[in-house]
Write a protein that holds these residues in place. Sequence first.
Motif, PDB file in Angstrom:
ATOM      1  N   HIS A   1       0.940  -0.870  -0.305  1.00 44.78           N
ATOM      2  CA  HIS A   1       0.673  -0.647   0.100  1.00 44.78           C
ATOM      3  C   HIS A   1       0.896   1.040   0.111  1.00 44.78           C
ATOM      4  CE1 HIS A   1      -3.319  -1.899   1.239  1.00 44.78           C
ATOM      5  NE2 HIS A   1      -3.180  -3.018   1.566  1.00 44.78           N
TER       6      HIS A   1
ATOM      7  N   MET B   1       1.959   5.436  -0.062  1.00 43.18           N
ATOM      8  CA  MET B   1       1.124   5.970   1.048  1.00 43.18           C
ATOM      9  C   MET B   1       1.612   7.797   0.880  1.00 43.18           C
ATOM     10  SD  MET B   1       2.979   6.548   5.160  1.00 43.18           S
ATOM     11  CE  MET B   1       2.704   8.332   6.226  1.00 43.18           C
TER      12      MET B   1
ATOM     13  N   ARG C   1      -7.256   2.621   6.506  1.00 43.71           N
ATOM     14  CA  ARG C   1      -5.629   2.320   5.593  1.00 43.71           C
ATOM     15  C   ARG C   1      -5.804   4.227   5.383  1.00 43.71           C
ATOM     16  NH1 ARG C   1      -4.375  -2.453   4.276  1.00 43.71           N
ATOM     17  NH2 ARG C   1      -5.255  -3.130   5.725  1.00 43.71           N
ATOM     18  N   GLU C   2      -6.587   4.023   4.183  1.00 38.77           N
ATOM     19  CA  GLU C   2      -6.269   5.776   3.901  1.00 38.77           C
ATOM     20  C   GLU C   2      -6.380   6.883   4.746  1.00 38.77           C
ATOM     21  OE1 GLU C   2      -8.238   5.255  -0.055  1.00 38.77           O
ATOM     22  OE2 GLU C   2      -7.237   3.658  -0.850  1.00 38.77           O
TER      23      GLU C   2
ATOM     24  N   TYR D   1      -6.574   6.478   8.285  1.00 41.77           N
ATOM     25  CA  TYR D   1      -5.809   6.627   9.367  1.00 41.77           C
ATOM     26  C   TYR D   1      -4.446   7.334   8.514  1.00 41.77           C
ATOM     27  CZ  TYR D   1      -2.069   4.741  12.742  1.00 41.77           C
ATOM     28  OH  TYR D   1      -0.784   4.389  12.680  1.00 41.77           O
ATOM     29  N   GLN D   2      -3.780   7.056   7.917  1.00 44.41           N
ATOM     30  CA  GLN D   2      -1.994   6.910   7.422  1.00 44.41           C
ATOM     31  C   GLN D   2      -3.265   8.869   7.036  1.00 44.41           C
ATOM     32  OE1 GLN D   2      -1.713   5.501   3.277  1.00 44.41           O
ATOM     33  NE2 GLN D   2      -0.781   3.880   4.527  1.00 44.41           N
ATOM     34  N   ARG D   3      -4.151   9.320   5.696  1.00 45.56           N
ATOM     35  CA  ARG D   3      -3.534  10.903   6.480  1.00 45.56           C
ATOM     36  C   ARG D   3      -4.273  11.757   7.806  1.00 45.56           C
ATOM     37  NH1 ARG D   3      -8.404  13.651   7.320  1.00 45.56           N
ATOM     38  NH2 ARG D   3      -9.389  12.219   7.647  1.00 45.56           N
TER      39      ARG D   3
END
Length: 61
Positions: free
Chosen positions: A3, A5, A40-41, A43-45
Amino acid sequence: MLHSMSTTVEAASERSAAEVNEEIRALWLRSGGTLTTEQREEYQRLVMEWAAAAPHPVRAA
């Protein structure tokens, strides 16, 4: 599966690191400990936003 980031940071946050941290904690609670791809996207943001809002220690010269 890998994935990627995002390396771009969104506009400076108006929220404190503590506020963003609360949203991160809520995301983990809602997910039951396993994040979907969309979560997950998010969370990364949120982590990028938290890092931008977190106080940076001053280093001695």
